[in-house]
Design an enzyme around this catalytic site. Structure first.
Site, PDB file in Angstrom:
ATOM      1  N   PHE A 134     -15.141  20.605   5.295  1.00 28.41           N
ATOM      2  CA  PHE A 134     -15.150  19.844   4.052  1.00 28.41           C
ATOM      3  C   PHE A 134     -16.418  19.008   3.965  1.00 28.41           C
ATOM      4  O   PHE A 134     -16.832  18.387   4.935  1.00 28.41           O
ATOM      5  CB  PHE A 134     -13.939  18.911   4.013  1.00 28.41           C
ATOM      6  CG  PHE A 134     -13.887  18.070   2.768  1.00 28.41           C
ATOM      7  CD1 PHE A 134     -13.316  18.573   1.594  1.00 28.41           C
ATOM      8  CD2 PHE A 134     -14.402  16.789   2.754  1.00 28.41           C
ATOM      9  CE1 PHE A 134     -13.266  17.812   0.459  1.00 28.41           C
ATOM     10  CE2 PHE A 134     -14.353  16.013   1.612  1.00 28.41           C
ATOM     11  CZ  PHE A 134     -13.784  16.527   0.473  1.00 28.41           C
ATOM     12  N   SER A 135     -17.070  19.031   2.820  1.00 29.98           N
ATOM     13  CA  SER A 135     -18.223  18.142   2.671  1.00 29.98           C
ATOM     14  C   SER A 135     -18.065  17.368   1.380  1.00 29.98           C
ATOM     15  O   SER A 135     -17.457  17.835   0.416  1.00 29.98           O
ATOM     16  CB  SER A 135     -19.521  18.954   2.655  1.00 29.98           C
ATOM     17  OG  SER A 135     -19.765  19.420   1.350  1.00 29.98           O
ATOM     18  N   ALA A 136     -18.591  16.199   1.427  1.00 28.62           N
ATOM     19  CA  ALA A 136     -18.450  15.330   0.269  1.00 28.62           C
ATOM     20  C   ALA A 136     -19.194  15.912  -0.921  1.00 28.62           C
ATOM     21  O   ALA A 136     -18.859  15.645  -2.062  1.00 28.62           O
ATOM     22  CB  ALA A 136     -18.983  13.930   0.600  1.00 28.62           C
ATOM     23  N   GLU A 152      -3.043  17.376   6.367  1.00 26.90           N
ATOM     24  CA  GLU A 152      -2.814  18.176   5.173  1.00 26.90           C
ATOM     25  C   GLU A 152      -3.045  19.649   5.458  1.00 26.90           C
ATOM     26  O   GLU A 152      -2.266  20.511   5.064  1.00 26.90           O
ATOM     27  CB  GLU A 152      -3.747  17.716   4.049  1.00 26.90           C
ATOM     28  CG  GLU A 152      -3.395  16.329   3.561  1.00 26.90           C
ATOM     29  CD  GLU A 152      -4.411  15.805   2.559  1.00 26.90           C
ATOM     30  OE1 GLU A 152      -5.268  16.592   2.129  1.00 26.90           O
ATOM     31  OE2 GLU A 152      -4.319  14.619   2.227  1.00 26.90           O
ATOM     32  N   ASP A 176       0.850  -1.186   0.000  1.00 27.90           N
ATOM     33  CA  ASP A 176       0.000   0.000   0.000  1.00 27.90           C
ATOM     34  C   ASP A 176       0.881   1.229   0.000  1.00 27.90           C
ATOM     35  O   ASP A 176       1.911   1.254   0.670  1.00 27.90           O
ATOM     36  CB  ASP A 176      -0.872  -0.004   1.271  1.00 27.90           C
ATOM     37  CG  ASP A 176      -2.163  -0.754   1.033  1.00 27.90           C
ATOM     38  OD1 ASP A 176      -2.636  -0.728  -0.119  1.00 27.90           O
ATOM     39  OD2 ASP A 176      -2.664  -1.375   1.985  1.00 27.90           O
ATOM     40  N   ASP A 208      -9.553  -5.396   2.537  1.00 26.38           N
ATOM     41  CA  ASP A 208      -8.362  -6.089   2.063  1.00 26.38           C
ATOM     42  C   ASP A 208      -8.533  -7.611   2.140  1.00 26.38           C
ATOM     43  O   ASP A 208      -7.753  -8.352   1.556  1.00 26.38           O
ATOM     44  CB  ASP A 208      -7.139  -5.730   2.920  1.00 26.38           C
ATOM     45  CG  ASP A 208      -6.637  -4.326   2.616  1.00 26.38           C
ATOM     46  OD1 ASP A 208      -6.824  -3.888   1.462  1.00 26.38           O
ATOM     47  OD2 ASP A 208      -6.059  -3.703   3.517  1.00 26.38           O
ATOM     48  N   ARG A 260     -17.012  19.160  -1.943  1.00 20.92           N
ATOM     49  CA  ARG A 260     -15.604  18.783  -2.028  1.00 20.92           C
ATOM     50  C   ARG A 260     -14.686  19.994  -1.855  1.00 20.92           C
ATOM     51  O   ARG A 260     -13.700  20.163  -2.534  1.00 20.92           O
ATOM     52  CB  ARG A 260     -15.308  18.068  -3.353  1.00 20.92           C
ATOM     53  CG  ARG A 260     -16.038  16.718  -3.444  1.00 20.92           C
ATOM     54  CD  ARG A 260     -15.486  15.868  -4.547  1.00 20.92           C
ATOM     55  NE  ARG A 260     -15.816  16.466  -5.833  1.00 20.92           N
ATOM     56  CZ  ARG A 260     -15.084  16.317  -6.924  1.00 20.92           C
ATOM     57  NH1 ARG A 260     -13.976  15.605  -6.869  1.00 20.92           N
ATOM     58  NH2 ARG A 260     -15.442  16.859  -8.047  1.00 20.92           N
ATOM     59  N   MET A 261     -15.103  20.870  -0.970  1.00 27.15           N
ATOM     60  CA  MET A 261     -14.285  22.040  -0.647  1.00 27.15           C
ATOM     61  C   MET A 261     -14.380  22.284   0.853  1.00 27.15           C
ATOM     62  O   MET A 261     -15.292  21.814   1.509  1.00 27.15           O
ATOM     63  CB  MET A 261     -14.821  23.303  -1.351  1.00 27.15           C
ATOM     64  CG  MET A 261     -14.714  23.283  -2.861  1.00 27.15           C
ATOM     65  SD  MET A 261     -15.159  24.886  -3.530  1.00 27.15           S
ATOM     66  CE  MET A 261     -16.834  25.085  -2.932  1.00 27.15           C
TER      67      MET A 261
END
Lengths: 191, 582, 690
Positions: free
Chosen positions: C385-387, C356, C315, C530, C390-391
């Site tokens: 941030f919201s899905a 980040e 990964d 996985d 995306r900001m």
């Protein structure tokens, strides 16, 4: 398994006819047409009589003949119906006895003193070896010449005629065909 | 080694190696299904035979079916050869009116020829009718060789196929090998041999009046010589090509009518190693990596060359006891010198030792000199070459599959040493392959050791030993080394045509043939069913000099460790005694 | 991290091993190893011969027979000792594990409604069944392996990992799995039991290291077959030597036939006793090394397979790169200064507590000395941030400052009447191409520029991959990134290949593709998603921190949850095979010298000429034979450390490795016994024993 055996039998029969029948017959036909002399044993003919084969040695013992290799065939030397070597190991007493007997015979027949070419005191593999080395022939020149009342050079000339060099210049060893040499000696003296 | 001798060996090896590639490629084509060169002539015959014998050309066999077919064919062959010998007295083409062969000798010979051993317990010219020589022996010279090649091809298919249950069709492999390879080559070689003086006739023996009469053992005067002849050339050709070695005459290829000239000797020698050497290339082509084939050939040559040199040096240096008696053993322009006991003048030393080493390297039991009369160390070499398992060239097919068994062991060891599950030609080697490879190496080895032990421990075994001292032991050891590894060569002093030896050596030959062949087929089946692993940087390359060295080491170490004590009590101590006797 | 290491020859282990060497003389134990069983029978035979020599005249000195018998027994004992000491190391590790497996009382919940467990009853942990739900409070030991269904707690897992810092375990996600025997330090957990008592990881680990469950691996079986075949050959060589010798006595007319004692001695010396004696110790030691590396293997087969791995799937995140991307550059749009961009980015990231976001603040601070403003005064309104959008960003003083993916921001500014300038678009593409992640920053309808976020490749990882390449292993990076980004990181990290935009299905099919091509694939994984790939891979190392499903699917569990551990595992697998191969070679190579010692001695009376082979010039026939036997026994002991530590593995090509090992163990194996036997012979004659 039964099926396999059936196939096995059929295949064997087919191949027996092919490789055991047709093949040797074909080779025989080619041989007899192309090389009749060789295919029948390389016989030396003197008129009607077969004097021997170019490839099969004969036993010689008299001082007037060149002697060949020792032969271990039974019941007599150079028995071309039952080839055989001596199979003496290097330490076998028989090896020494045979060599000693040959040396004694050579000396008794009037051969010169000194080292004897080894091929004269050892038995050949087949018991039928038609050849000796040029050295072994040279060793016997004096004896044969004396016995036949010939000049040594005349004898040497005959040796030269019966000597084969290395084949194609490289293969094998130089050698003298004993039977042909002795036949030539007899022919010369018969004249 | 004389210069002339070196030159001849050089020419021989040069010509041999030059033939490897063309013949190897041709054979690869034959076994992969196409044979453009002879297709036109042989093709119709091939199809006819399939039809007559009910063989389905496209039917594939599993390894068990393949093995069963080999066994069925060998059984049928055995019965046929036995029957021909036992009935020859009533059958035609028997000008010398030879009687039926004794049951034990017939058993031994039947085993011997069906196992591609061609051990001769009998004297050809005094035992076998022309019919027997042709229909029993010549036929087996073809088919037992073709069967060996077939098994090799099955093993190669094990490497090349993946996740497959089948390894080819035995009948197709057998027939194609015979038709496309052995018959054409024999048809070329046999007339060439005749041109040199090898006899080919159905006439009875020739009566010759001796130039000088002699006396026999009982003192009776002998004035004639009967020269045995027969249809020899056709049999000699295939006897050499198929690494069979069973001669037409008792003394085999030392007989002047079986091997009359240096050129015939050269051609026969070439025929002996021709196919086993070329098969290495066939192998390389079929597995798709020619270097793999060259590596195996290189390994064979690496063992072959020094052994040839040592036996030649031993023979050329002669027998010190004869030197004491006044024999001149020095090589010169006018004589070959050396140990000439049991050797022919036209071959001298170099051609005799080359033959001895080539025939025992390959499982061709023919002789052109008497190995029994070799110097101790000179005789050790041929014996040891057989004990190595007949893998240096070896028999056609059987030699290479034997070598591949050793390669499997070598790959296994080296795989462990580099920390990876061993893989050879993309196939992972597991417990099953090791088990089968071990069996195949173990059994012939055991047969030699145990057979020798039984023979020298029993009265009937000891009775017919000819030579004295350690050499007598060597004779027996040689016989079992030869039989157990399907060679057929002999220290011929041993009287082996007795019920005891005919039986025990017959058993050894069976073990030597089938206890190798069956495990090999099992490995073929197992490998074919596996996935093929691609070559990666972690894969140990098996075409490099390093691997060749390792393979050679494995062959030699197994051979040396297994037979060193026996050899020490035979030829080695004899050599020391000979040196001490001076 | 502390590792359970024991010194090679710990006093206690040594004493136990010596005792065990004798216990292992039980024929049922001996029968398991055919090579050593043959030696065992030889020891019994020579002992009988010795007793016989005491009462009858045999022509052989009974002290010689006794000497041989004693040393043959030593050979057997030394082999037992090698195995025992390897087992001892395993037991020592197991013992420390066992301490944590005290009887635990579990609080089993009996109420049925989730989240409303009102009743609990105390039961012994051994009575728990799969599916039972238990509650564990601070200070208590977790009774069984299981899955957290409720609660968050810090857990002390030092019992199995040796790691003293506690770890967080919580329901849902990839940190939901707990191991029996570990302790809850704070808070509480509700756990659903997933394994039966006695089958927990701890139990399996103990069983593994104790060797109780040790089964022979495929290569070990194959080698054992080869060794058995060699043993048989040498048995035949020795056995047939008796008739050969009897015949030789007749042929030479002197001397005596070889004695049974000498035959047994010869056989034992020739048989591959060195590797036969050490074979099982090597296997156990391999497992020990693995558990010392804090990895539990479910089978020895997996360890061996690790040595064969051709492809390693790794990964990206956490293995190849540091866990998070970091801001590395501000690229302003034309007309905007870099400082202006930095300020806006800084503001937008103020409330962004992700790594980040923090890295943007750090970069702004480093480059322009920007600090957090007094937020109170300007009254910011943070937009998380919201899905959907995306900001994320901040609205302050009437300005909307936003940062996000280029497309998201473009949509946003377009809706306000703005546009994405071409130079920004170019910068975005350039960053993506080079493997970074571009974040576009906007103020109202104006695009200010781009922040470059980059994956930081771990230090030294490139060298490790180079090492793997040397070992013949191909590395493949698995990442959710787009192909462009993935390619750039792959190039930087030096992996051979990558799988971008990886989904669990893509991973699985990649593994299958490799396997179809005959490759052996290893991977690490931790998440439930996985699990299918782990189950498919040949060597699958699950992180101990991962989910139960991942652990069940893998064939090894790394207690340290260190994804680069695979490399170490591969090393251990290779070492295991190499040690066996090298010692086999050594063992067989030794035979040459032994022949030279024994044969001349055995035939001293029959064929004195064979003395020529006595290259070592040994003092007497009996001393020669005894020296060879003693050497054969001592070499086992001398090689025990090597068997336990394993042959050193260096990542060089296969051919190079083979050459080295052949030189050391093959050529060395030829030479060493010549010296060894000579030295022993000198010592024996010095003390007058021979």
């Amino acid at each position: 398994m039964i099926q396999q055996l059936r196939t096995a039998t059929l295949v064997l029969i087919a191949l027996t006819i092919l490789t055991g029948g047709i093949y040797p017959l074909l080779v025989t036909a080619i041989a007899q047409l192309a090389f009749p002399h060789q295919a029948n044993g390389g016989l030396i003919r003197q008129g009607e009589r077969v004097a021997g084969s170019e490839l099969i040695g004969q036993p010689f013992s008299g001082p007037h003949y060149f002697w060949g290799r020792l032969s271990a065939t039974v019941p007599f030397p150079y028995n071309a119906a039952a080839s055989s070597g001596s199979n003496f190991g290097p330490l076998h007493p028989g090896l020494k006895e045979a060599a000693e007997a040959r040396i004694a015979a050579l000396r008794a027949a009037g051969s010169p003193a000194g080292a004897i070419p080894v091929d004269l005191v050892t038995a050949s593999a087949s018991g039928l070896d038609p050849h000796i080395s040029p050295a072994a022939a040279e060793f016997q020149v004096q004896r044969v010449a004396v016995s036949r009342r010939m000049s040594e050079d005349a004898v040497r000339e005959l040796i030269g005629q019966s000597t084969e060099g290395r084949q194609l210049g490289v293969l094998g060893e130089p050698r003298v065909n004993v039977l042909q040499l002795n036949l030539a000696l007899d022919r010369l003296q018969a004249k | 080694m004389t210069a002339a001798g070196l030159l001849q060996v050089g020419i021989y090896l040069g010509v041999l190696l030059a033939c490897v590639k063309p013949l190897g490629s041709y054979m690869a084509k034959v076994y992969s299904g196409s044979a453009p060169l002879l297709e036109g002539v042989v093709g119709p015959l091939e199809r006819l035979l399939y039809r007559l014998c009910g063989v389905d050309k496209s039917a594939e066999m599993t390894w068990r079916q393949y093995a069963l077919a080999v066994l069925a064919f060998s059984l049928a062959s055995f019965i046929a050869v036995y029957a021909w010998q036992r009935t020859q007295g009533w059958l035609p083409l028997n000008p010398q009116a030879l009687p039926a062969v004794s049951p034990d000798s017939a058993f031994n010979t039947a085993v011997s020829f069906t196992t591609n051993t061609n051990w001769q317990g009998y004297g050809g010219e005094t035992t076998m009718s022309y019919l027997t020589q042709m229909l029993a022996l010549t036929v087996q010279n073809f088919v037992s060789a073709a069967a060996g090649m077939a098994v090799l091809m099955a093993l190669i298919r094990g490497f090349t196929r993946h996740t497959s249950h089948t390894i080819g069709n035995f009948w197709v492999d057998l027939l194609r090998g015979t038709l496309y390879i052995f018959l054409p080559l024999s048809l070329v070689l046999a007339p060439l041999l005749v041109s040199q003086g090898v006899v080919q006739t159905f006439a009875a023996s020739h009566e010759v009046r001796l130039l000088q009469p002699t006396v026999d053992a009982e003192g009776k005067k002998v004035t004639t010589q009967a020269i045995a002849v027969g249809p020899a050339a056709s049999q000699i050709a295939i006897k050499q090509l198929g690494t069979n070695g069973g001669g037409f005459f008792n003394v085999n290829s030392s007989h002047p009518l079986e091997n009359p000239t240096p050129l015939s000797n050269f051609l026969e020698l070439l025929a002996i190693l021709l196919i086993p050497a070329a098969l290495c290339h066939t192998f390389g082509e079929l597995v798709g990596d020619r270097r793999q084939g060259w590596a195996l050939l290189a390994a064979m040559l690496v063992i072959f060359a020094p052994l040839l040199a040592s036996t030649t040096i031993c023979e050329q240096s002669g027998n010190p006891l004869l030197a004491q008696l006044g024999a001149d053993q020095a090589a010169s322009d006018s004589q070959p010198g050396g140990n000439m006991e049991g050797k022919e003048n036209r071959f001298g030393i170099a051609n005799s030792t080359l033959w001895a080493v080539a025939t025992t390297a390959a499982s061709n039991g023919s002789v052109n000199s008497m190995h029994d009369s070799y110097t101790p160390l000179g005789g050790l070499v041929p014996m040891w070459l057989m004990q190595l398992g007949e893998v240096v060239f070896g028999g056609v097919g059987s030699g290479l599959y034997g070598m591949l068994l050793f390669a499997i062991v070598a790959v296994f060891l080296s795989g462990l040493m580099v920390g990876r599950t061993p893989e050879y030609l993309g196939k992972k080697l597991g417990a099953f392959e090791m088990k089968m490879a071990s069996l195949a190496i173990l059994f012939p080895c055991a047969m030699v050791l145990v057979g020798t032990a039984v023979a020298i421990s029993s009265d009937s075994g000891r009775e017919t030993i000819f030579n004295t001292g350690p050499h007598g032991f060597s004779e027996v050891l040689y016989a079992f080394s030869s039989a157990g590894n399907n060679n057929g060569s002999a220290f011929a002093g041993l009287g082996a045509n007795t019920p005891f030896y005919n039986g025990l050596l017959g058993l050894s030959m069976l073990v030597g043939r089938f206890w190798v062949m069956l495990p090999v087929l099992a490995i073929a089946g197992s490998l074919a069913s596996k996935k093929s692993v691609p070559v990666g940087p972690g894969t140990l390359p098996t075409h490099t000099p390093l691997f060749v060295v390792l393979l050679v080491a494995v062959v030699i170490v197994v051979g040396a460790l297994s037979f060193f004590p026996a050899l020490a009590l035979g030829p080695i101590v004899e050599h020391l005694l000979m040196a001490a006797a001076l | 991290m502390t590792r359970t290491t024991t010194r090679l020859f710990d006093r206690k282990i040594l004493l136990d091993a010596i005792a065990a060497s004798f216990w292992k003389l039980d024929p049922r134990v001996q029968l398991r190893n055919p090579v050593m069983f043959a030696v065992y029978l030889g020891s019994i035979l020579t002992t009988i011969l010795w007793l016989h020599s005491l009462t009858a005249t045999t022509g052989e000195s009974s002290s010689f027979v006794l000497g041989v018998a004693i040393w043959l027994w030593f050979t057997v004992l030394f082999a037992n000792f090698a195995e025992a000491i390897a087992e001892g190391h395993g037991k020592a590790q197991a013992a420390s594990l066992k301490k944590s497996r005290t009887t635990v009382v579990a609080r089993k919940l009996t109420g049925s409604a989730p989240g409303k467990h009102v009743q609990s009853e105390d039961v012994p942990a051994t009575d728990l069944k799969i599916g039972d739900v238990v509650i564990v409070k601070a200070g208590e030991t977790i009774p069984a392996d299981g899955e957290v269904v409720e609660g968050v707690a810090s857990v002390d897992e030092s019992a199995i990992t040796g790691e003293s810092a506690p770890v967080v375990r919580e329901s849902g996600g990839d940190r939901s799995s707990v191991t029996g025997g570990t302790r809850v330090i704070s808070d509480w957990l509700v756990i659903q039991v997933r394994t039966l008592p006695g089958q927990s990881f701890l139990d399996r680990m103990i069983a593994m290291v104790e060797g109780a469950k040790r089964q022979k691996t495929p290569n070990e079986i194959a080698l054992a077959i080869l060794l058995a075949a060699l043993t048989l050959i040498f048995l035949l060589v020795a056995a047939t030597l008796l008739p050969y010798s009897i015949y030789s006595v007749q042929a030479s007319g002197q001397g005596m036939a070889i004695s049974l004692t000498v035959l047994v001695a010869l056989f034992v010396c020739l048989a591959p006793t060195t590797i036969g004696a050490l074979l099982s110790a090597i296997g156990i030691a391999g497992m020990n090394r693995l558990s010392q590396a804090n990895v539990i293997a479910m089978s020895g087969r997996a360890v061996e397979a690790a040595g064969d791995v051709d492809v390693l799937l790794l990964d990206k995140t956490g293995t190849i790169t540091l866990g998070n991307r970091q801001a590395t550059r501000f690229i302003p749009a034309s007309g905007t200064t870099e400082r202006e961009l930095a300020e806006a980015a800084h503001l937008a990231s103020m409330a962004d507590e992700t790594a980040e976001g923090r890295s943007i603040a750090v970069l702004a601070k480093r480059q322009f000395g920007l600090r957090g403003r007094e937020l109170e005064r300007i009254q910011p309104h943070f937009v998380p941030f919201s899905a959907r959008t995306r900001m994320s960003g901040v609205t302050l003083e009437g300005h909307e400052i936003r940062k996000g993916a280029a497309e998201a921001v473009e949509t946003h500014v377009r809706s306000l009447g703005g546009f994405l300038p071409e130079d920004v678009r170019a910068a975005v593409q350039e960053i993506a191409r080079s493997g970074g992640t571009p974040l576009v920053v906007s103020r109202d309808d104006l695009v200010l520029g781009v922040i470059e976020l980059k994956d930081i490749v771990k230090g030294g990882i490139k060298e490790r991959f180079a090492e793997l390449r040397q070992m013949g292993i191909k590395t493949v990076m698995i990442t959710g990134d787009n192909p462009l980004t993935a390619a750039a990181i792959a190039a930087e990290a030096g992996v051979d290949d990558f799988l971008a935009e990886a989904t669990p299905e893509a991973k699985l099919s990649l593994i299958r593709d490799y396997q179809r091509g005959g490759r052996l694939v290893a991977m690490t994984g931790d998440g439930t998603n996985d699990a299918p790939a782990l189950a498919q891979a040949d060597v699958a190392v699950a992180m101990n921190s991962g989910t139960q499903a991942a652990k069940e699917a893998g064939n090894m569990v790394d207690l340290d949850s260190n994804p680069t551990k695979l490399i170490e595992i591969v090393n251990i697998g290779k070492q295991l095979l190499m040690t066996r191969g090298s010692l086999t070679t050594f063992s067989i190579a030794n035979d040459v010298a032994k022949y030279f010692a024994i044969l001349p001695a055995a035939f001293a009376t029959t064929y004195p000429a064979l003395k020529a082979f006595d290259l070592m010039r040994l003092s007497s026939p009996s001393s020669a034979i005894l020296s060879a036997v003693i050497f054969n026994a001592l070499v086992i002991i001398a090689l025990v450390p090597l068997a336990l530590k394993g042959v050193a593995y260096r990542p060089v090509g296969a051919a190079q490795l083979l050459r080295n090992n052949l030189l050391v163990y093959g050529v060395g194996g030829l030479g060493v016994p010549f010296i060894g036997i000579k030295v022993i012979d000198l010592l024996l004659s010095a003390v007058g024993l021979a």
